[in-house]
Design a protein around this motif. Structure first.
Motif, PDB file in Angstrom:
ATOM      1  N   LEU A 141       0.800  -1.229   0.000  1.00  0.00           N
ATOM      2  CA  LEU A 141       0.000   0.000   0.000  1.00  0.00           C
ATOM      3  C   LEU A 141       0.835   1.283   0.000  1.00  0.00           C
ATOM      4  O   LEU A 141       0.340   2.330  -0.394  1.00  0.00           O
ATOM      5  CB  LEU A 141      -0.944   0.016   1.203  1.00  0.00           C
ATOM      6  CG  LEU A 141      -2.215  -0.815   1.085  1.00  0.00           C
ATOM      7  CD1 LEU A 141      -3.063  -0.649   2.335  1.00  0.00           C
ATOM      8  CD2 LEU A 141      -3.021  -0.404  -0.132  1.00  0.00           C
ATOM      9  N   GLU A 142       2.073   1.215   0.501  1.00  0.00           N
ATOM     10  CA  GLU A 142       2.916   2.407   0.622  1.00  0.00           C
ATOM     11  C   GLU A 142       2.148   3.559   1.275  1.00  0.00           C
ATOM     12  O   GLU A 142       2.051   4.665   0.711  1.00  0.00           O
ATOM     13  CB  GLU A 142       3.441   2.839  -0.746  1.00  0.00           C
ATOM     14  CG  GLU A 142       4.238   1.771  -1.481  1.00  0.00           C
ATOM     15  CD  GLU A 142       4.640   2.183  -2.880  1.00  0.00           C
ATOM     16  OE1 GLU A 142       5.157   3.305  -3.039  1.00  0.00           O
ATOM     17  OE2 GLU A 142       4.428   1.397  -3.814  1.00  0.00           O
ATOM     18  N   PRO A 143       1.633   3.361   2.486  1.00  0.00           N
ATOM     19  CA  PRO A 143       0.762   4.374   3.105  1.00  0.00           C
ATOM     20  C   PRO A 143       1.540   5.489   3.794  1.00  0.00           C
ATOM     21  O   PRO A 143       1.302   5.804   4.958  1.00  0.00           O
ATOM     22  CB  PRO A 143      -0.035   3.543   4.116  1.00  0.00           C
ATOM     23  CG  PRO A 143       0.955   2.523   4.590  1.00  0.00           C
ATOM     24  CD  PRO A 143       1.794   2.190   3.373  1.00  0.00           C
ATOM     25  N   TRP A 144       2.478   6.091   3.096  1.00  0.00           N
ATOM     26  CA  TRP A 144       3.340   7.082   3.730  1.00  0.00           C
ATOM     27  C   TRP A 144       3.743   8.201   2.779  1.00  0.00           C
ATOM     28  O   TRP A 144       3.577   8.123   1.570  1.00  0.00           O
ATOM     29  CB  TRP A 144       4.600   6.391   4.257  1.00  0.00           C
ATOM     30  CG  TRP A 144       5.266   5.452   3.279  1.00  0.00           C
ATOM     31  CD1 TRP A 144       5.699   5.724   2.008  1.00  0.00           C
ATOM     32  CD2 TRP A 144       5.553   4.067   3.502  1.00  0.00           C
ATOM     33  NE1 TRP A 144       6.250   4.601   1.430  1.00  0.00           N
ATOM     34  CE2 TRP A 144       6.185   3.573   2.315  1.00  0.00           C
ATOM     35  CE3 TRP A 144       5.367   3.191   4.578  1.00  0.00           C
ATOM     36  CZ2 TRP A 144       6.611   2.246   2.198  1.00  0.00           C
ATOM     37  CZ3 TRP A 144       5.802   1.870   4.455  1.00  0.00           C
ATOM     38  CH2 TRP A 144       6.404   1.415   3.269  1.00  0.00           C
ATOM     39  N   ARG A 145       4.277   9.239   3.380  1.00  0.00           N
ATOM     40  CA  ARG A 145       4.919  10.327   2.645  1.00  0.00           C
ATOM     41  C   ARG A 145       6.036  10.867   3.532  1.00  0.00           C
ATOM     42  O   ARG A 145       5.896  10.916   4.751  1.00  0.00           O
ATOM     43  CB  ARG A 145       3.923  11.434   2.284  1.00  0.00           C
ATOM     44  CG  ARG A 145       4.554  12.605   1.507  1.00  0.00           C
ATOM     45  CD  ARG A 145       3.491  13.523   0.937  1.00  0.00           C
ATOM     46  NE  ARG A 145       2.759  12.861  -0.153  1.00  0.00           N
ATOM     47  CZ  ARG A 145       1.690  13.374  -0.742  1.00  0.00           C
ATOM     48  NH1 ARG A 145       1.209  14.544  -0.333  1.00  0.00           N
ATOM     49  NH2 ARG A 145       1.078  12.730  -1.723  1.00  0.00           N
ATOM     50  N   PHE A 146       7.137  11.268   2.916  1.00  0.00           N
ATOM     51  CA  PHE A 146       8.307  11.741   3.658  1.00  0.00           C
ATOM     52  C   PHE A 146       8.503  13.240   3.394  1.00  0.00           C
ATOM     53  O   PHE A 146       8.832  13.635   2.278  1.00  0.00           O
ATOM     54  CB  PHE A 146       9.549  10.948   3.249  1.00  0.00           C
ATOM     55  CG  PHE A 146       9.350   9.454   3.338  1.00  0.00           C
ATOM     56  CD1 PHE A 146       9.490   8.801   4.554  1.00  0.00           C
ATOM     57  CD2 PHE A 146       8.988   8.718   2.217  1.00  0.00           C
ATOM     58  CE1 PHE A 146       9.282   7.425   4.645  1.00  0.00           C
ATOM     59  CE2 PHE A 146       8.779   7.346   2.295  1.00  0.00           C
ATOM     60  CZ  PHE A 146       8.924   6.697   3.521  1.00  0.00           C
ATOM     61  N   LEU A 147       8.268  14.044   4.412  1.00  0.00           N
ATOM     62  CA  LEU A 147       8.472  15.484   4.294  1.00  0.00           C
ATOM     63  C   LEU A 147       9.897  15.824   4.732  1.00  0.00           C
ATOM     64  O   LEU A 147      10.236  15.676   5.905  1.00  0.00           O
ATOM     65  CB  LEU A 147       7.476  16.238   5.181  1.00  0.00           C
ATOM     66  CG  LEU A 147       5.989  16.034   4.917  1.00  0.00           C
ATOM     67  CD1 LEU A 147       5.175  16.890   5.897  1.00  0.00           C
ATOM     68  CD2 LEU A 147       5.628  16.387   3.474  1.00  0.00           C
ATOM     69  N   VAL A 148      10.712  16.268   3.800  1.00  0.00           N
ATOM     70  CA  VAL A 148      12.070  16.699   4.130  1.00  0.00           C
ATOM     71  C   VAL A 148      11.999  18.199   4.398  1.00  0.00           C
ATOM     72  O   VAL A 148      11.825  19.001   3.485  1.00  0.00           O
ATOM     73  CB  VAL A 148      13.049  16.393   2.983  1.00  0.00           C
ATOM     74  CG1 VAL A 148      14.476  16.773   3.401  1.00  0.00           C
ATOM     75  CG2 VAL A 148      12.976  14.911   2.606  1.00  0.00           C
ATOM     76  N   ILE A 149      12.113  18.569   5.663  1.00  0.00           N
ATOM     77  CA  ILE A 149      11.900  19.961   6.070  1.00  0.00           C
ATOM     78  C   ILE A 149      13.197  20.746   5.934  1.00  0.00           C
ATOM     79  O   ILE A 149      14.077  20.696   6.799  1.00  0.00           O
ATOM     80  CB  ILE A 149      11.366  20.047   7.516  1.00  0.00           C
ATOM     81  CG1 ILE A 149      10.175  19.107   7.711  1.00  0.00           C
ATOM     82  CG2 ILE A 149      10.978  21.490   7.838  1.00  0.00           C
ATOM     83  CD1 ILE A 149       8.990  19.398   6.824  1.00  0.00           C
ATOM     84  N   GLU A 150      13.312  21.482   4.857  1.00  0.00           N
ATOM     85  CA  GLU A 150      14.482  22.324   4.615  1.00  0.00           C
ATOM     86  C   GLU A 150      14.221  23.771   5.026  1.00  0.00           C
ATOM     87  O   GLU A 150      15.161  24.503   5.357  1.00  0.00           O
ATOM     88  CB  GLU A 150      14.856  22.280   3.126  1.00  0.00           C
ATOM     89  CG  GLU A 150      15.160  20.882   2.585  1.00  0.00           C
ATOM     90  CD  GLU A 150      16.568  20.428   2.933  1.00  0.00           C
ATOM     91  OE1 GLU A 150      17.434  20.432   2.032  1.00  0.00           O
ATOM     92  OE2 GLU A 150      16.796  20.081   4.112  1.00  0.00           O
TER      93      GLU A 150
END
Length: 224
Positions: free
Chosen positions: A50-59
């Motif tokens: 399902l890949e139930p994720w998201r990766f926020l790279v906070i710059e």
């Protein structure tokens, strides 16, 4: 490299890894190295793919400052770490067996045939309704998705350690306040995502204490 050397290198990486409390602000992670960490996260396994994720790279420094004011666990790390990631989980609206995300994910992203997708959704309904009782409360579905985000979290920290990069997983935050902050920034897709966990990456300032764990005889049981 021999098999024994490979095993030794793997154990060394896990001996090296620790929850880094203070990061060296003068050191930055190489872009290619960090993209490798993110690619390992993207390739991580998930329940029925399902890949139930998201990766926020906070710059963004201003956003990091807001996170600092909201998350007591990230208070220092969010400003000092070379890279700071917030891992989001999809909410019940996206991971329920009959959700549109599930249909489009299997059809468009994974390229499955419609009849196969139909079978998977029927299996998911049985799993969610009967096996794990996830349909009894929307919170259960969201928590199910959150648990899966810890797989890429662990993989990211492991590959970082193999490259000599430090990390620290962070759960010290108020979920409601962080979601309100990220929602106001337009980062939750209107409620289809929720914060799951944070992780900071960089390079340590201090040498950590030697790692201690419960003995293997206490945590591993061979069932023959």
């Amino acid at each position: 490299m021999s098999d024994s050397q490979k095993r030794e290198a793997l154990i060394h990486a896990h001996e090296f890894r620790h929850a880094t409390k203070q990061f060296d602000t003068s050191k930055s992670i190489d872009q290619a190295d960090f993209e490798t960490i993110l690619e390992v996260a993207r390739l991580s396994p998930s329940s029925v793919g399902l890949e139930p994720w998201r990766f926020l790279v906070i710059e963004n420094k201003a956003l990091r400052e807001k996170i600092k004011q909201t998350s007591w666990g990230a208070k220092d790390k969010v400003m000092d770490a070379s890279r700071f990631v917030i891992i989001l989980a999809r909410t019940a609206a996206d991971v329920r067996y009959d959700a549109n995300y599930i249909k489009t994910h299997y059809l468009d992203t994974l390229g499955f045939k419609p009849e196969r997708v139909s079978g998977i959704r029927q299996m998911l309904e049985h799993f969610q309704r009967d096996d794990f009782k996830l349909l009894d409360d929307p919170r259960y579905l969201t928590d199910w998705a959150k648990r899966q985000t810890y797989i890429p979290l662990a993989n990211m920290m492991t590959v970082a350690a193999e490259m000599g990069i430090d990390s620290c997983p962070i759960e010290g935050f108020n979920e409601l306040e962080i979601n309100q902050l990220l929602g106001a920034e337009g980062l939750l897709d209107g409620g289809n995502f929720t914060v799951s966990v944070m992780v900071a990456f960089g390079y340590r300032v201090n040498v950590p204490y030697p790692k201690t764990r419960r003995p293997v005889t206490d945590v591993v049981q061979w069932v023959e």
